[in-house]
Motif scaffolding. Sequence first.
Motif, PDB file in Angstrom:
ATOM      1  N   ALA A 385       0.797  -1.227   0.000  1.00 16.96           N
ATOM      2  CA  ALA A 385       0.000   0.000   0.000  1.00 16.96           C
ATOM      3  C   ALA A 385       0.827   1.275   0.000  1.00 16.96           C
ATOM      4  CB  ALA A 385      -0.940   0.011   1.210  1.00 16.96           C
ATOM      5  N   THR A 386       2.114   1.213   0.378  1.00 17.72           N
ATOM      6  CA  THR A 386       2.928   2.416   0.541  1.00 17.72           C
ATOM      7  C   THR A 386       4.161   2.335  -0.350  1.00 17.72           C
ATOM      8  OG1 THR A 386       2.194   2.544   2.836  1.00 17.72           O
ATOM      9  CG2 THR A 386       4.064   3.914   2.201  1.00 17.72           C
ATOM     10  N   PHE A 387       4.495   3.473  -0.962  1.00 22.77           N
ATOM     11  CA  PHE A 387       5.719   3.596  -1.750  1.00 22.77           C
ATOM     12  C   PHE A 387       6.674   4.517  -1.017  1.00 22.77           C
ATOM     13  CE2 PHE A 387       8.453   5.697  -4.796  1.00 22.77           C
ATOM     14  CZ  PHE A 387       8.900   4.645  -5.578  1.00 22.77           C
ATOM     15  N   VAL A 388       7.898   4.038  -0.785  1.00 16.38           N
ATOM     16  CA  VAL A 388       8.940   4.822  -0.117  1.00 16.38           C
ATOM     17  C   VAL A 388      10.181   4.768  -0.990  1.00 16.38           C
ATOM     18  CG1 VAL A 388      10.339   5.151   1.943  1.00 16.38           C
ATOM     19  CG2 VAL A 388       8.003   4.267   2.159  1.00 16.38           C
ATOM     20  N   CYS A 389      10.559   5.899  -1.582  1.00 22.31           N
ATOM     21  CA  CYS A 389      11.718   5.942  -2.473  1.00 22.31           C
ATOM     22  C   CYS A 389      12.991   5.742  -1.661  1.00 22.31           C
ATOM     23  CB  CYS A 389      11.756   7.271  -3.221  1.00 22.31           C
ATOM     24  SG  CYS A 389      13.112   7.390  -4.415  1.00 22.31           S
ATOM     25  N   LYS A 390      13.790   4.762  -2.056  1.00 20.62           N
ATOM     26  CA  LYS A 390      15.052   4.451  -1.376  1.00 20.62           C
ATOM     27  C   LYS A 390      16.230   5.242  -1.927  1.00 20.62           C
ATOM     28  CE  LYS A 390      13.158   1.387   1.292  1.00 20.62           C
ATOM     29  NZ  LYS A 390      13.021   1.634   2.745  1.00 20.62           N
ATOM     30  N   ASN A 391      15.970   6.156  -2.828  1.00 19.45           N
ATOM     31  CA  ASN A 391      17.040   7.013  -3.337  1.00 19.45           C
ATOM     32  C   ASN A 391      17.467   7.974  -2.226  1.00 19.45           C
ATOM     33  OD1 ASN A 391      18.778   8.633  -4.782  1.00 19.45           O
ATOM     34  ND2 ASN A 391      17.235   9.415  -6.194  1.00 19.45           N
ATOM     35  N   PRO A 392      18.742   7.994  -1.826  1.00 15.67           N
ATOM     36  CA  PRO A 392      19.158   8.861  -0.703  1.00 15.67           C
ATOM     37  C   PRO A 392      18.877  10.335  -0.934  1.00 15.67           C
ATOM     38  CG  PRO A 392      20.867   7.258  -1.233  1.00 15.67           C
ATOM     39  CD  PRO A 392      19.855   7.177  -2.334  1.00 15.67           C
ATOM     40  N   ASP A 393      18.851  10.750  -2.190  1.00  8.62           N
ATOM     41  CA  ASP A 393      18.628  12.162  -2.493  1.00  8.62           C
ATOM     42  C   ASP A 393      17.152  12.522  -2.612  1.00  8.62           C
ATOM     43  OD1 ASP A 393      21.379  12.479  -2.586  1.00  8.62           O
ATOM     44  OD2 ASP A 393      21.461  12.028  -4.739  1.00  8.62           O
ATOM     45  N   CYS A 394      16.277  11.528  -2.463  1.00  9.38           N
ATOM     46  CA  CYS A 394      14.843  11.802  -2.652  1.00  9.38           C
ATOM     47  C   CYS A 394      14.058  11.519  -1.374  1.00  9.38           C
ATOM     48  CB  CYS A 394      14.301  10.969  -3.816  1.00  9.38           C
ATOM     49  SG  CYS A 394      12.545  11.229  -4.158  1.00  9.38           S
ATOM     50  N   GLY A 395      13.818  10.245  -1.071  1.00  9.78           N
ATOM     51  CA  GLY A 395      13.046   9.884   0.115  1.00  9.78           C
ATOM     52  C   GLY A 395      11.564  10.172   0.004  1.00  9.78           C
ATOM     53  N   PHE A 396      11.033  10.281  -1.223  1.00 12.45           N
ATOM     54  CA  PHE A 396       9.613  10.572  -1.430  1.00 12.45           C
ATOM     55  C   PHE A 396       8.764   9.411  -0.913  1.00 12.45           C
ATOM     56  CE2 PHE A 396       5.842  10.426  -4.295  1.00 12.45           C
ATOM     57  CZ  PHE A 396       5.275  11.627  -3.901  1.00 12.45           C
ATOM     58  N   GLN A 397       7.664   9.719  -0.230  1.00 16.70           N
ATOM     59  CA  GLN A 397       6.789   8.709   0.342  1.00 16.70           C
ATOM     60  C   GLN A 397       5.340   9.084   0.072  1.00 16.70           C
ATOM     61  OE1 GLN A 397       7.495   7.915   4.485  1.00 16.70           O
ATOM     62  NE2 GLN A 397       5.687   6.615   4.710  1.00 16.70           N
ATOM     63  N   CYS A 398       4.563   8.099  -0.419  1.00 19.62           N
ATOM     64  CA  CYS A 398       3.162   8.354  -0.729  1.00 19.62           C
ATOM     65  C   CYS A 398       2.443   7.021  -0.890  1.00 19.62           C
ATOM     66  CB  CYS A 398       3.025   9.192  -2.004  1.00 19.62           C
ATOM     67  SG  CYS A 398       3.542   8.326  -3.499  1.00 19.62           S
ATOM     68  N   ASN A 399       1.171   7.089  -1.229  1.00 22.78           N
ATOM     69  CA  ASN A 399       0.407   5.884  -1.527  1.00 22.78           C
ATOM     70  C   ASN A 399       0.941   5.254  -2.809  1.00 22.78           C
ATOM     71  OD1 ASN A 399      -2.067   4.652  -3.151  1.00 22.78           O
ATOM     72  ND2 ASN A 399      -2.483   4.404  -0.965  1.00 22.78           N
ATOM     73  N   ALA A 400       1.081   3.935  -2.815  1.00 17.94           N
ATOM     74  CA  ALA A 400       1.689   3.251  -3.951  1.00 17.94           C
ATOM     75  C   ALA A 400       0.847   3.380  -5.213  1.00 17.94           C
ATOM     76  CB  ALA A 400       1.904   1.771  -3.607  1.00 17.94           C
ATOM     77  N   ASP A 401      -0.460   3.314  -5.099  1.00 19.38           N
ATOM     78  CA  ASP A 401      -1.318   3.417  -6.281  1.00 19.38           C
ATOM     79  C   ASP A 401      -1.294   4.824  -6.860  1.00 19.38           C
ATOM     80  OD1 ASP A 401      -2.034   0.761  -6.003  1.00 19.38           O
ATOM     81  OD2 ASP A 401      -3.751   1.215  -4.713  1.00 19.38           O
ATOM     82  N   TRP A 402      -1.257   5.843  -5.992  1.00 18.89           N
ATOM     83  CA  TRP A 402      -1.169   7.214  -6.492  1.00 18.89           C
ATOM     84  C   TRP A 402       0.155   7.461  -7.192  1.00 18.89           C
ATOM     85  CZ3 TRP A 402       1.198  11.813  -3.863  1.00 18.89           C
ATOM     86  CH2 TRP A 402       0.943  12.987  -4.575  1.00 18.89           C
ATOM     87  N   ASN A 403       1.237   6.904  -6.659  1.00 19.70           N
ATOM     88  CA  ASN A 403       2.541   7.032  -7.304  1.00 19.70           C
ATOM     89  C   ASN A 403       2.514   6.418  -8.701  1.00 19.70           C
ATOM     90  OD1 ASN A 403       5.657   7.385  -7.115  1.00 19.70           O
ATOM     91  ND2 ASN A 403       5.401   5.213  -7.608  1.00 19.70           N
ATOM     92  N   ALA A 404       1.879   5.252  -8.833  1.00 25.29           N
ATOM     93  CA  ALA A 404       1.786   4.609 -10.148  1.00 25.29           C
ATOM     94  C   ALA A 404       0.939   5.434 -11.113  1.00 25.29           C
ATOM     95  CB  ALA A 404       1.207   3.206  -9.994  1.00 25.29           C
ATOM     96  N   ALA A 405      -0.146   6.042 -10.623  1.00 31.22           N
ATOM     97  CA  ALA A 405      -0.993   6.873 -11.490  1.00 31.22           C
ATOM     98  C   ALA A 405      -0.218   8.085 -12.015  1.00 31.22           C
ATOM     99  CB  ALA A 405      -2.237   7.320 -10.720  1.00 31.22           C
ATOM    100  N   ARG A 406       0.603   8.669 -11.189  1.00 24.99           N
ATOM    101  CA  ARG A 406       1.421   9.795 -11.645  1.00 24.99           C
ATOM    102  C   ARG A 406       2.420   9.348 -12.700  1.00 24.99           C
ATOM    103  NH1 ARG A 406       3.933  12.981  -6.700  1.00 24.99           N
ATOM    104  NH2 ARG A 406       4.617  14.266  -8.457  1.00 24.99           N
ATOM    105  N   ASN A 407       3.013   8.166 -12.520  1.00 27.73           N
ATOM    106  CA  ASN A 407       3.947   7.651 -13.529  1.00 27.73           C
ATOM    107  C   ASN A 407       3.245   7.358 -14.845  1.00 27.73           C
ATOM    108  OD1 ASN A 407       6.345   7.686 -12.000  1.00 27.73           O
ATOM    109  ND2 ASN A 407       5.806   5.767 -10.989  1.00 27.73           N
ATOM    110  N   ILE A 408       2.015   6.854 -14.771  1.00 24.25           N
ATOM    111  CA  ILE A 408       1.260   6.546 -15.987  1.00 24.25           C
ATOM    112  C   ILE A 408       0.999   7.815 -16.794  1.00 24.25           C
ATOM    113  CG2 ILE A 408      -1.001   5.766 -16.799  1.00 24.25           C
ATOM    114  CD1 ILE A 408      -0.968   3.769 -14.440  1.00 24.25           C
ATOM    115  N   LEU A 409       0.586   8.888 -16.130  1.00 26.87           N
ATOM    116  CA  LEU A 409       0.355  10.147 -16.829  1.00 26.87           C
ATOM    117  C   LEU A 409       1.656  10.718 -17.385  1.00 26.87           C
ATOM    118  CD1 LEU A 409      -1.654  12.335 -17.654  1.00 26.87           C
ATOM    119  CD2 LEU A 409      -1.279  13.420 -15.420  1.00 26.87           C
TER     120      LEU A 409
END
Length: 441
Positions: A385-409
Motif C-alpha cells: 500500500a505504501t511507496f517509499v523511495c530508497k534514493n538517498p537524495d529523494c526519500g519521497f513517500q506516498c500511496n503506492a497506487d497514487w505514485n503509479a498513477a502519476r507515472n502513468i500520466l
Amino acid sequence: MSEIGLVNRQFGHRARLALSPAEIRIIDDQAHAARTMWNCLHSWWQMMPKAKRGLAAADEAIRQARQDLDYLAELPAQAAQAVLKTYFQSWKNCWEGRADEPNFKARFRAAMSVDIPQGRDLNIVRVHRRWGMVNIPKVGRVRFRWTKDLPVGKRADKDNRITGARLVKDALGWHIIFRVRGLETAPEPHQGPQVGIDAGVNIPLALSNKDHQDHGRPPRRPDGKADRDKWLTQKEKTKLLTLERQAAHQKSFRKKGEKTSRRLQHTYDQIKQLRAKATRRAVDWQHRPTTYLARTYGTVVVEQLNITNMVTSARGTIEEPGKNVKAKAGLNRSIAQEAWGRTVTMLTYKTARYGGRLIKVPAPNTSRRCSACGFTTPGSREDQATFVCKNPDCGFQCNADWNAARNILHLYWTGHAIVEVPAAGRRGRRAGKTVKPVAAR
C-alpha cells in the motif's frame, strides 16, 4: 456516419424477464435446441469435405434436421438461422485471427441463449413506469423490467429502432438483451483535463490528481486474508459458507462416474445465485465511476496490462515449488474481483461517447518507479500500500497506487502513448503505434 454532425450508435440494453414456470420451461427447451443445433452444425462441418462446406448446403442440412428431429423444431426458424450465421461467423473470426476455432457446446458449461434476429417481431409496449411487454416467438407476451427509455412506438423510425434481441440465462434467471440502433449528434472534442489512472487492489481506481474512485469495500478481512466475497453482506457470506459446506458434504456421497443428484445441483444453483448477485453489484459500481471519469476528463491514460499473466499461479512444480503460494493466490482473487479489464472496456466506449480519448501506456515499472525523482530503486515497494523511495537524495513517500498513477500520466506526456488498432494476430493481441501527445494541462 449518415449525416454531417450525426453518428450511428449501436448498443445493447439488458433487462430482466418476469416469466412463469411454464414459460421458463419453453425457453429452456429452445435454448437446448439452439445448443444442439450448434453441435449438429459442428459435426456436419467436420464430416463434410472442404469443397461442400457452404452456407447453402448447411442451410439445407439444418432444414432437414428440423424435419427429422422434433425437439429441434421447438426452436423458431429465425433463431435457427441465427445459429447458422453465428457459426459461420465464428469460423470467419478464426480465419482472420480474432478468435479460436469453434467447438462443441457442453450442456452444463455453455451459456444458454436464444436469438431473436427480427426487431419487428418483438412488438414492445411500455405498460407503466416499471414494466414493459415484449413478444417472444413461441412463448407469447411476457413482462420485462423497464429501466431505460427505448425507441418504441412513435419514437421509433429507420434511424432509431430496435433491430433484434437475444435471450440469455444466468444464475439469476432469464434476461433479454435488446440491440438498439440510434442516430446521435457527434460529440465535440472533450476539453477536460488529462488524468492517469492506476487500477489497484487497495484503491480500485487511483487517479494522478488524487480524485480516487473507491467502492468502500476493504480488500482484506480483519484477519489479514483476502476477502473473496467483499460484494456480499455478512448475512450472505454466512449463507454462502453454509451452502459450500453443504455441497461438499453432499458431494462426498456421490460415487465416481455418477450423475449429480438434484439435491446437489440445487445447492450449486443457490451458490451460483449468490455469486451472480456479487458480480451484478460489482458491475453496477464500475458503471458509475467510469461514467463520471468519461464526463469529467478529456484524456484518460491507463496501463496496457496483461491480466492473464498477472493472475498466474505461483504454485510451481514438484521439482521447483513456488514461494508465497497462498499470498499470491489471495492477490489473484483480489485482482479477479476488481475486473480491471472490464473497467478499461467501459472507459473505452464511454470516453468515445463523450468526445474524450483513452490512451494506453506501457505497464513495466510504473509501480516501482518514483514519480518525484524518476529513479527505480530496489526496495521502494516493500509494502503493498505504501511507496517509499530508497534514493538517498529523494526519500519521497506516498500511496503506492497514487505514485503509479502519476507515472502513468508522465509516460503519456513523454511520448510513450500506445493507441490500439485491430491486429491480424490471435485473440487478445493488438498492434499499437506511438502518437505524439498534446501539451499537458
